[in-house]
Design a protein around this motif. Structure first.
Motif, PDB file in Angstrom:
ATOM      1  N   GLN A  35    -120.546   4.406 -79.575  1.00 18.85           N
ATOM      2  CA  GLN A  35    -120.573   3.039 -80.077  1.00 18.85           C
ATOM      3  C   GLN A  35    -119.256   2.341 -79.741  1.00 18.85           C
ATOM      4  OE1 GLN A  35    -123.418   1.980 -81.407  1.00 18.85           O
ATOM      5  NE2 GLN A  35    -124.293   4.030 -81.323  1.00 18.85           N
ATOM      6  N   LEU A  36    -119.362   1.112 -79.236  1.00 19.83           N
ATOM      7  CA  LEU A  36    -118.201   0.304 -78.895  1.00 19.83           C
ATOM      8  C   LEU A  36    -118.238  -1.006 -79.671  1.00 19.83           C
ATOM      9  CD1 LEU A  36    -118.210   0.721 -75.001  1.00 19.83           C
ATOM     10  CD2 LEU A  36    -117.099   2.183 -76.700  1.00 19.83           C
ATOM     11  N   ILE A  37    -117.058  -1.558 -79.940  1.00 16.92           N
ATOM     12  CA  ILE A  37    -116.980  -2.815 -80.685  1.00 16.92           C
ATOM     13  C   ILE A  37    -115.826  -3.643 -80.149  1.00 16.92           C
ATOM     14  CG2 ILE A  37    -115.476  -1.870 -82.486  1.00 16.92           C
ATOM     15  CD1 ILE A  37    -116.991  -3.672 -84.483  1.00 16.92           C
ATOM     16  N   GLY A  38    -115.959  -4.961 -80.231  1.00 14.16           N
ATOM     17  CA  GLY A  38    -114.907  -5.854 -79.775  1.00 14.16           C
ATOM     18  C   GLY A  38    -114.966  -7.174 -80.516  1.00 14.16           C
ATOM     19  N   THR A 123    -113.780  -9.829 -72.830  1.00 11.21           N
ATOM     20  CA  THR A 123    -113.322  -9.173 -74.050  1.00 11.21           C
ATOM     21  C   THR A 123    -113.378  -7.661 -73.863  1.00 11.21           C
ATOM     22  OG1 THR A 123    -114.212 -10.980 -75.379  1.00 11.21           O
ATOM     23  CG2 THR A 123    -113.694  -8.937 -76.524  1.00 11.21           C
ATOM     24  N   SER A 124    -112.369  -6.967 -74.328  1.00 10.87           N
ATOM     25  CA  SER A 124    -112.356  -5.505 -74.239  1.00 10.87           C
ATOM     26  C   SER A 124    -113.183  -4.916 -75.370  1.00 10.87           C
ATOM     27  CB  SER A 124    -110.917  -4.979 -74.301  1.00 10.87           C
ATOM     28  OG  SER A 124    -110.303  -5.353 -75.530  1.00 10.87           O
ATOM     29  N   LEU A 125    -113.896  -3.839 -75.070  1.00 12.10           N
ATOM     30  CA  LEU A 125    -114.698  -3.113 -76.056  1.00 12.10           C
ATOM     31  C   LEU A 125    -114.063  -1.748 -76.267  1.00 12.10           C
ATOM     32  CD1 LEU A 125    -118.338  -3.960 -74.876  1.00 12.10           C
ATOM     33  CD2 LEU A 125    -116.911  -5.151 -76.535  1.00 12.10           C
ATOM     34  N   ALA A 134    -114.862  -0.488 -72.081  1.00 11.25           N
ATOM     35  CA  ALA A 134    -115.644  -1.437 -71.303  1.00 11.25           C
ATOM     36  C   ALA A 134    -115.088  -2.844 -71.510  1.00 11.25           C
ATOM     37  CB  ALA A 134    -117.116  -1.391 -71.701  1.00 11.25           C
ATOM     38  N   VAL A 135    -115.439  -3.741 -70.610  1.00  7.13           N
ATOM     39  CA  VAL A 135    -115.062  -5.155 -70.710  1.00  7.13           C
ATOM     40  C   VAL A 135    -116.336  -5.979 -70.614  1.00  7.13           C
ATOM     41  CG1 VAL A 135    -113.797  -7.053 -69.645  1.00  7.13           C
ATOM     42  CG2 VAL A 135    -112.788  -4.772 -69.714  1.00  7.13           C
TER      43      VAL A 135
END
Length: 362
Positions: A35-38, A123-125, A134-135
């Protein structure tokens, strides 16, 4: 309506899960998505973005972004409503490689009314470890809409949440050391002693000594000399092996939708079921009382109430020892019960100890 329900339930009594592939009923150790968040800004909104007075974090973020581009507006008062602060979430699949694209979801954080037509700025994640993986950037796609006028408004879906298909590019890979592993654990998605043992047995039948059941949720794979490629080679060979999946008797009830789903192992002990619909109707038919001619009286409205009671002529059903799902549904159909009545009856059977199954209420 209940007849259709009975047909669905009777169909489900067939062994639909027999012969499921191992890869469809287990998860592989350490093989999982991340899971990624930004946090970022969506620009280009047609006056539907955040109001700076109510969302100070949007103003701060916009000033910081412009300063990175060489524009200093710290002393200026911003009144634009074409920008919205958003959270960005994404799921990076296992074994994602640098340069691959993943989908992202964008959701408004402030008081923006719609993200329609907006564009997410790069935005960076990050993952939970704080590293950037990720971006994300791109045009957002909103499935809902909202329109309003002076006296009415209409909305459909959620216009403050959007998606960007392939909107993030993976920059950092998550390492997976499967090739160097000596063992690998298979985690059953629905833990069960019988199913776990069957998985181990079918693997050992094809590759003797390669599998061992550790608990109802775990089967451990250990490559033998017959599989020269190690864990990865063994995994590719066993994931398509068929296994007869066992499961406990379970009834899933959704009271809001009036839906009942039962598997084929549901059994009913000797029990008698009485079902009768009690209907009470109350009708008001007030009448007007006129005064006598030339009198000083006034017209009055007198109440008149009619109450009717219908007990529905209750019927009863007796179930024999070990009655199956088909017998249960057929008997309840004979009583003419509705799906919602069926839910109530099943819960009462469980309370009486006559339903040999778990009941899960959603």
């Amino acid at each position: 309506m209940l007849g259709g329900l009975a047909a669905v339930l009777a169909f489900s009594a067939q062994p639909a899960w027999a012969g499921s592939r191992i890869k469809d009923i287990v998860d592989f150790e350490n093989v999982r998505p991340n899971q990624l968040i930004g946090y970022g800004l969506v620009v280009g909104l047609a006056g539907t973005g955040d109001r700076m007075r109510n969302s100070p974090f949007t103003e701060e973020s916009m000033q910081a972004m412009l300063e990175r581009m060489g524009v200093n507006i710290r002393q200026a008062q911003m009144k634009t409503q074409n920008v919205a602060a958003v959270s960005i979430t994404a799921t990076m699949p296992a074994f994602s490689r640098a340069g691959s694209a993943i989908d992202v979801t964008v959701a408004a954080l402030g008081d923006a009314t719609s993200l329609q037509g907006g564009t997410l700025i790069a935005t960076s994640l990050r993952g939970l470890d704080g590293n950037t993986y990720a971006v994300a950037q791109g045009q957002v796609a909103v499935s809902g809409f909202k329109a309003q006028g002076a006296a009415a408004n209409i909305s459909r879906g959620v216009s403050t949440s959007a998606r960007i298909a392939g909107g993030a590019i993976v920059e950092r890979e998550v390492p997976y050391a499967l090739r160097s592993a000596n063992t690998l654990k298979l985690a059953l998605r629905n833990p069960d002693f019988t199913t776990a043992q069957r998985v181990a047995d079918v693997i050992n039948k094809n590759f003797p000594g390669s599998a061992q059941m550790l608990d109802p949720a775990t089967v451990q794979l250990t490559p033998t000399s017959a599989v020269p490629g190690g864990v990865v080679d063994l995994l590719t060979r066993v994931e398509n092996l068929p296994v007869d999946v066992d499961q406990p008797a379970r009834v899933v009830v959704n009271e809001a939708a009036g839906t009942v789903v039962m598997n084929a192992d549901v059994r009913v002990s000797p029990v008698a079921i009485a079902q009768g619909g009690l209907t009470i109707s109350v009708a008001e038919s007030p009448v007007a009382s006129q005064p006598a001619p030339l009198s000083s009286g006034t017209t009055q409205v007198l109440p008149r109430t009619q109450i009717n009671v219908d007990d529905g002529g209750g019927k009863s059903l007796a179930m024999l020892e070990g009655a199956s799902l088909k017998s249960l549904v057929g008997g309840l159909n004979a009583l003419g019960v509705s799906p919602r009545d069926l839910i109530t009856i099943l819960q009462a059977l469980k309370t009486a100890g006559a339903l040999q199954a778990e009941i899960e209420v959603q």
